[in-house]
Write a protein that holds these residues in place. Sequence first.
Motif, PDB file in Angstrom:
ATOM      1  N   MET C 249      25.880 -44.588 -12.329  1.00 61.07           N
ATOM      2  CA  MET C 249      25.310 -45.480 -13.321  1.00 61.07           C
ATOM      3  C   MET C 249      25.626 -44.987 -14.735  1.00 61.07           C
ATOM      4  SD  MET C 249      21.897 -47.273 -12.754  1.00 61.07           S
ATOM      5  CE  MET C 249      21.742 -48.902 -13.450  1.00 61.07           C
ATOM      6  N   LEU C 253      27.656 -46.967 -17.462  1.00 60.93           N
ATOM      7  CA  LEU C 253      27.090 -47.233 -18.778  1.00 60.93           C
ATOM      8  C   LEU C 253      28.057 -46.787 -19.861  1.00 60.93           C
ATOM      9  CD1 LEU C 253      24.712 -48.237 -20.337  1.00 60.93           C
ATOM     10  CD2 LEU C 253      23.593 -46.056 -20.028  1.00 60.93           C
ATOM     11  N   THR C 256      30.734 -49.298 -20.010  1.00 61.70           N
ATOM     12  CA  THR C 256      30.238 -50.540 -20.612  1.00 61.70           C
ATOM     13  C   THR C 256      30.169 -50.390 -22.119  1.00 61.70           C
ATOM     14  OG1 THR C 256      28.910 -50.913 -18.638  1.00 61.70           O
ATOM     15  CG2 THR C 256      28.375 -52.237 -20.552  1.00 61.70           C
ATOM     16  N   HIS C 312      19.143 -40.089 -25.582  1.00 60.11           N
ATOM     17  CA  HIS C 312      18.156 -40.942 -24.933  1.00 60.11           C
ATOM     18  C   HIS C 312      17.690 -40.361 -23.605  1.00 60.11           C
ATOM     19  CE1 HIS C 312      16.072 -44.590 -23.969  1.00 60.11           C
ATOM     20  NE2 HIS C 312      16.389 -45.071 -25.148  1.00 60.11           N
TER      21      HIS C 312
ATOM     22  N   ASN D 246      16.159 -46.603 -14.738  1.00 65.31           N
ATOM     23  CA  ASN D 246      15.638 -47.755 -15.477  1.00 65.31           C
ATOM     24  C   ASN D 246      16.049 -47.706 -16.932  1.00 65.31           C
ATOM     25  OD1 ASN D 246      14.452 -48.745 -13.236  1.00 65.31           O
ATOM     26  ND2 ASN D 246      12.403 -48.923 -14.088  1.00 65.31           N
ATOM     27  N   VAL D 247      15.986 -46.493 -17.515  1.00 64.24           N
ATOM     28  CA  VAL D 247      16.367 -46.366 -18.922  1.00 64.24           C
ATOM     29  C   VAL D 247      17.833 -46.747 -19.097  1.00 64.24           C
ATOM     30  CG1 VAL D 247      16.776 -44.668 -20.721  1.00 64.24           C
ATOM     31  CG2 VAL D 247      14.612 -44.670 -19.491  1.00 64.24           C
ATOM     32  N   MET D 248      18.674 -46.230 -18.198  1.00 64.88           N
ATOM     33  CA  MET D 248      20.101 -46.543 -18.287  1.00 64.88           C
ATOM     34  C   MET D 248      20.336 -48.031 -18.071  1.00 64.88           C
ATOM     35  SD  MET D 248      22.175 -43.390 -16.655  1.00 64.88           S
ATOM     36  CE  MET D 248      21.397 -43.400 -15.064  1.00 64.88           C
ATOM     37  N   MET D 249      19.561 -48.594 -17.162  1.00 69.42           N
ATOM     38  CA  MET D 249      19.737 -50.000 -16.858  1.00 69.42           C
ATOM     39  C   MET D 249      19.391 -50.856 -18.080  1.00 69.42           C
ATOM     40  SD  MET D 249      18.908 -51.454 -13.332  1.00 69.42           S
ATOM     41  CE  MET D 249      19.965 -52.765 -12.768  1.00 69.42           C
ATOM     42  N   ARG D 250      18.324 -50.459 -18.792  1.00 69.51           N
ATOM     43  CA  ARG D 250      17.969 -51.246 -19.963  1.00 69.51           C
ATOM     44  C   ARG D 250      19.076 -51.184 -21.005  1.00 69.51           C
ATOM     45  NH1 ARG D 250      12.679 -49.853 -23.156  1.00 69.51           N
ATOM     46  NH2 ARG D 250      13.966 -48.043 -23.570  1.00 69.51           N
ATOM     47  N   LEU D 251      19.612 -49.970 -21.203  1.00 65.06           N
ATOM     48  CA  LEU D 251      20.717 -49.815 -22.141  1.00 65.06           C
ATOM     49  C   LEU D 251      21.890 -50.684 -21.717  1.00 65.06           C
ATOM     50  CD1 LEU D 251      20.868 -46.027 -22.917  1.00 65.06           C
ATOM     51  CD2 LEU D 251      20.867 -47.888 -24.579  1.00 65.06           C
ATOM     52  N   ASN D 252      22.201 -50.621 -20.421  1.00 72.00           N
ATOM     53  CA  ASN D 252      23.309 -51.388 -19.880  1.00 72.00           C
ATOM     54  C   ASN D 252      23.081 -52.872 -20.131  1.00 72.00           C
ATOM     55  OD1 ASN D 252      25.658 -51.859 -18.595  1.00 72.00           O
ATOM     56  ND2 ASN D 252      25.017 -51.150 -16.588  1.00 72.00           N
TER      57      ASN D 252
ATOM     58  N   LEU E 137       8.509 -49.078 -18.699  1.00 74.64           N
ATOM     59  CA  LEU E 137       9.781 -49.270 -18.013  1.00 74.64           C
ATOM     60  C   LEU E 137      10.179 -48.012 -17.267  1.00 74.64           C
ATOM     61  CD1 LEU E 137      12.225 -51.292 -17.936  1.00 74.64           C
ATOM     62  CD2 LEU E 137      13.211 -49.832 -19.693  1.00 74.64           C
ATOM     63  N   SER E 138       9.864 -46.872 -17.839  1.00 69.02           N
ATOM     64  CA  SER E 138      10.221 -45.607 -17.193  1.00 69.02           C
ATOM     65  C   SER E 138       9.041 -44.654 -17.294  1.00 69.02           C
ATOM     66  CB  SER E 138      11.427 -44.993 -17.887  1.00 69.02           C
ATOM     67  OG  SER E 138      11.076 -44.615 -19.193  1.00 69.02           O
ATOM     68  N   ARG E 245      13.271 -52.874 -12.504  1.00 68.04           N
ATOM     69  CA  ARG E 245      14.704 -52.832 -12.252  1.00 68.04           C
ATOM     70  C   ARG E 245      15.196 -54.173 -11.737  1.00 68.04           C
ATOM     71  NH1 ARG E 245      15.580 -48.552  -8.403  1.00 68.04           N
ATOM     72  NH2 ARG E 245      14.014 -47.621  -9.758  1.00 68.04           N
ATOM     73  N   MET E 248      15.381 -56.656 -14.565  1.00 68.17           N
ATOM     74  CA  MET E 248      16.535 -56.389 -15.420  1.00 68.17           C
ATOM     75  C   MET E 248      17.825 -56.765 -14.710  1.00 68.17           C
ATOM     76  SD  MET E 248      15.722 -52.971 -17.535  1.00 68.17           S
ATOM     77  CE  MET E 248      15.428 -51.893 -16.153  1.00 68.17           C
TER      78      MET E 248
END
Lengths: 342, 342, 342, 342, 342
Positions: C249, C253, C256, C312, D246-252, E137-138, E245, E248
């Motif tokens: 991931m 990221l 991306t 982050h 989750n943090v990475m997913m939000r950024l993504n 979120l996290s 998740r 998102m």
Amino acid sequence: MKFDKDGNVTTFEKKKMELYHELSLQARDLRFQHLTSITARNNNIIIRMEALKAVVTPNSLLVLDFRGLGLERWLVLELAPQLNGDHGALATHSLPFEFRALEAILQHRVNTLQARLNEVHPVILDILESLVDPKLLSADRSKLHILLQNSKNLSELETDIKVFKDSLLKILDEEEMIEELCVTKWTDPRVFEESSLGIDHAEEMELLLENYFMQAEELGNTTRELKGLIDDSESVIFINLDSHRNVMMRLNLQLTMGTFSLSLFGLMGVAFGMNLESTFEEDPKVFWLVTGFMFLGSGLIWRRLLSFLGRHLEPTIPPQIPTVWKRNQINSKGGEVKSGLR
Amino acid sequence: MKFDKDGNVTTFEKKKMELYHELSLQARDLRFQHLTSITARNNNIIIRMEALKAVVTPNSLLVLDFRGLGLERWLVLELAPQLNGDHGALATHSLPFEFRALEAILQHRVNTLQARLNEVHPVILDILESLVDPKLLSADRSKLHILLQNSKNLSELETDIKVFKDSLLKILDEEEMIEELCVTKWTDPRVFEESSLGIDHAEEMELLLENYFMQAEELGNTTRELKGLIDDSESVIFINLDSHRNVMMRLNLQLTMGTFSLSLFGLMGVAFGMNLESTFEEDPKVFWLVTGFMFLGSGLIWRRLLSFLGRHLEPTIPPQIPTVWKRNQINSKGGEVKSGLR
Amino acid sequence: MKFDKDGNVTTFEKKKMELYHELSLQARDLRFQHLTSITARNNNIIIRMEALKAVVTPNSLLVLDFRGLGLERWLVLELAPQLNGDHGALATHSLPFEFRALEAILQHRVNTLQARLNEVHPVILDILESLVDPKLLSADRSKLHILLQNSKNLSELETDIKVFKDSLLKILDEEEMIEELCVTKWTDPRVFEESSLGIDHAEEMELLLENYFMQAEELGNTTRELKGLIDDSESVIFINLDSHRNVMMRLNLQLTMGTFSLSLFGLMGVAFGMNLESTFEEDPKVFWLVTGFMFLGSGLIWRRLLSFLGRHLEPTIPPQIPTVWKRNQINSKGGEVKSGLR
Amino acid sequence: MKFDKDGNVTTFEKKKMELYHELSLQARDLRFQHLTSITARNNNIIIRMEALKAVVTPNSLLVLDFRGLGLERWLVLELAPQLNGDHGALATHSLPFEFRALEAILQHRVNTLQARLNEVHPVILDILESLVDPKLLSADRSKLHILLQNSKNLSELETDIKVFKDSLLKILDEEEMIEELCVTKWTDPRVFEESSLGIDHAEEMELLLENYFMQAEELGNTTRELKGLIDDSESVIFINLDSHRNVMMRLNLQLTMGTFSLSLFGLMGVAFGMNLESTFEEDPKVFWLVTGFMFLGSGLIWRRLLSFLGRHLEPTIPPQIPTVWKRNQINSKGGEVKSGLR
Amino acid sequence: MKFDKDGNVTTFEKKKMELYHELSLQARDLRFQHLTSITARNNNIIIRMEALKAVVTPNSLLVLDFRGLGLERWLVLELAPQLNGDHGALATHSLPFEFRALEAILQHRVNTLQARLNEVHPVILDILESLVDPKLLSADRSKLHILLQNSKNLSELETDIKVFKDSLLKILDEEEMIEELCVTKWTDPRVFEESSLGIDHAEEMELLLENYFMQAEELGNTTRELKGLIDDSESVIFINLDSHRNVMMRLNLQLTMGTFSLSLFGLMGVAFGMNLESTFEEDPKVFWLVTGFMFLGSGLIWRRLLSFLGRHLEPTIPPQIPTVWKRNQINSKGGEVKSGLR
């Protein structure tokens, strides 16, 4: 403080010391150190059930410190008739007063526990029912919060039931303690004689306690089942969420494959879009050739990638599972846009 | 109410009070407060097994409130012959009536529990079998719902088996209670004499109860195994879903790498596509040079990224694991498009 | 049916009724209702161990219904010599026949359980070893299927061991039952006299049963350890898969971020590629300026995003953990393409 | 074989048969079928603790088959002085020889278990400490492997402690067995007389065994705590990994939103880049208009999507939670690029 | 060392040997091998509660090695008055000295355990409260670290409570040991006589020990509830994170669908942007036609994909669930950009 005799109800206040003296108890006996306890002392039964503190003497029931606990209504409306023996639903009206008193208090305790369970039970079932709903993509987080709160209450209830059961079991395990609880037997010589003639109070007392022990056991079984249901539901929720995620991921992957194909052949278009001389500028067929190649190439590559994905998600040893062949066919057709996404 | 004597079946209705009087029981004894209980009172055995309420006297069996419970068929067709002693399959036909009656009722109870287990067992096995199927990308959520329902039924069944076992165990643990259950022994003086000659009813009764206790134990073992299987399967489903996800994620990552490479070198094409003077406009070789560079560069960068990914997913301390080297080679070849995706 | 006497083996068929009569047993005694049971009845020991049904009399062992169970080989080749006392490995050859018979049967049962464990044990260890391998991105799903199958077998084996242990424990807990098992003592008056002289059969019998109880206990311990290992391995597999996913991931990221940067500055190129007048068309420097700005800007924005990502993922309260500073430095360098992906 | 008498150490080899004869034991008694057992036979104590096999007679200790087990050093350096009574640390030097021998062996066993725990304990704590580190994005998989290995060792150790405790408990539960262990009492008539005068060996033996039982209990408690810690840590690792994801997913997601916006408005640029007549070609303002619109539009749409995301991740019923308002404000500002990514 | 007599406090140092002699104890008795133990030896009670080592004689309490343990304040300020009997809150002031001493020490132990629980309890509740917050979120990883630390402390506390309970239970289970603890009874002949007149010290001692046993039990219940709450909260945290998740992911998928649509129709624009002759160059309507087709086509395809996604996330057997229809409608409207993202 309040005083309940065979039927009449009297309320009065007394100093602790007078009370000790009157009941020939020691200060320590009325300290009520444990939340739930039943003890016999000098022909008195001292009971504490959470907020309710009571002393049962051979012919009266004293409820101590009863104010501000929400017990007044129960005390006045229900306890008095039960003790009076009018209340036909109680089986012990032919038995001495302490049986009636003990039964009334234990029944009140079991009712309280049952009421708490009845409060928590439907709420938990409702929330689980809505959380487990397979259509949901995500769990409603405010419901989770309520579930957690109720599951905490359930744990506390479980502990209280366990404590109640343990305090009954402690008495049931010792014949002597049951004997001591039959206070009338020791104070009333007439009854004492009778008991040697076969009318055994201790046995009746054992039946009474056992009865409430089994009621508590049933409550305990229900809470345990409920806890198990919460655990099972949580597993199902997890599998649900995971499944949704996998389905979305596959769709995402299929689209990424499409985007990749379009980028690859779009690069060709970008190349011809450069302000550089490619010698094809004037040939009118080349435009259609290249455009057709771009779209067709994208489509073919995507189709290839999708069928590759289909094969990739198959298990490694297909011969063991007979239904693989059928699925393989479906997947190899998956190259077409629509069926690939289904 | 119904009345079953040594072989004949009579149905009649009686008031409760008459019944108490006839059996010399107290009102309380027939209250049936617990769902499952076996008690001996004044040479009567009072039994409750969920819906079934019965009183066994030395020479008759009374089943109370039998209407509307789905028990009629069993009562008429099976119970009567069993009590009559005609039914050869029962081992107790040489024993007093209460043995036959007790055995018939306990057998009925065990059969009911077994039937409930038989209903739930294959459904759960089927659903687990289909959920665990390694080919599935996502769990079928409607099956999960059915699984949850069955797992709840299983919990309830487990509790019922436990309660049945406990009520038998309570009797088995106390010699006295077993003696009390042999009601014929106390009413029939002839039998009483015999028993002092070595023909011991209590021992037979213990064997009978123990037999049903062990049958219940076997049911309990099966439910426990089933619960364990559900737990194990859930773990396997989770690992399955996670594995699928990881595989898809790697594919996604590989394609993202490709898209990134194409974007990077596509930028070059976009640059040359700008309506700005770059002095190369007239040179015919530059077109092929830049186009070739774009495609080749994209390919090389992608290959590099893929081999980087291959190395990245290796464990940090490879010397410990001898098979690492082999895998490294595979991954370094992974830069080519096809093998990289395999 | 078959007949085994002190050393000779005879096979014959008999009707059930004759058998009952001969052994002075009742029909019920030979019903074998439970899968595992050891009972003493009229100086006969009746044993059932799953498929094996046997009756031990003071001087013979009868094995019933032995056909088609895969037991023939064991019966002929091993059981006879053991009963004969020739088989030197058995410790009880100086003891009465029933000891030899009981030991042979219990030993056979323990051997069977051990064999089942030996079958399951290495398979599970192998599969776990390969599933736990930290190099694997995804769990091999066909192995999971085999693991589930074996874990189910293990549960069944655990139940069988438990049942075997329980049936031994039931005897060990009651002195009387042990006495009853020493059938020779009650039939042979000579032995009976001896026993009053200190040669105690019951004690020997207790030792024999205890021995097999402890062997079963050891098997039970091994299965429990194995179950624990499966649970622990599953946790490790989950953490493994999750870790892989997080690493992928992060890579995703980072890419991306790169694609976003390229898109952002590519938009500039697209803008200049429009067939609209921008007044810069003729200036040769502008091409290089804009192109350079596009690539440099992309690079800078990406670097910025990567370092932002690095920050982050740090914990929110770094002062508590002294190693944070070191890591921060690494991450701030992460803006360069290569080290950012490492 | 080796021979240890009151202080002197002799090593010799003997045939099994001679040994049996000398100790008046039967062959079976020295078979040592269980890994851990303490038995008394004919005034000898037969002990097996895993590898160590010993026979304690009233005035000597025989250690059998001691070669090649790594026990030599302990036997020579530590056991001899302990048995001699010189070793001041042992409390039983005023007691008969068998106490000294038993204490030495049990102490050795507890020390071995403690040593194994000491080996596993710090390794597990270290690994957990490093795995739980909240800074880590992914778990170090080689550490997981080591953790699994140690957790397996811990399970085995737990079983061994349990077996050791059980074998002690079996003796402690039976008064008779404790009496039998006091071999001197039965062989030495002088001591036997004393014991009737109040100097009770059995009580001392009980204290000795209880002492080691409690030491084993403490070891057992530590292993249980350690297992609980592993479980808790695994949960924390999972939450850690999930949080990171989750943090990475939000950024993504935020970046995907950006890319989408750029694509949407980039399409406009592409449209104007087509070699088709749009009639705007000659207007110089249109270039800036369209370019500005492209960038601004992208920015606005992205901002809108980000604020939409912010709202979307809020709980559905905000009134219940007072801090929602504050968070909403933060999120609505999240439209700007920098703060949106923070 | 320190010396506390009926009220006076004396501090002195003594050699161990003198002490042994004075108390007629053996060296071994004062070794304090276990962290928690209560033993009676020669009319002395030897107590160890973690750091606190004490010997209670019939008329004095000796606290050994009390320095540097943080116990000084408690010893001086609280212990002395309690032993003196001035401290009115203690119920045993009319009982012999050893009761007062034992009660003071046990009370101190329970208070210590309670204090440790009070320290851990609110911290855990606070952290769980903030971790379970559905808005997050996290999970805050530094809070997880603190939670893990506290959960470890809780496990240790649980073990200590268990050990304390076990050591009390061991005494309560044996009548003899309770008798031995009443040291005054055996030393003071006057009291011994009284006890035969019904004033029973042993019973009082049992009540005292039982009291503290039940207090420890309540502490144990609280820790168990707390552990259950941690487990439940962890499940809720996992479901929370998973839900976030999934939400998102759906957003991401919807945007990927948009990007895909834009790429697909953008390819058309790129095709017309190529410097190749397409014969449409001069037709002014074609520009608007193609541009319109690009945007409209993108929008339509995206809408189609979104509605496809909506259908895809539905359960496979909708007729069972009546609310499906309603949801279907919502999803089919989801094609429009705004509602699709809601």
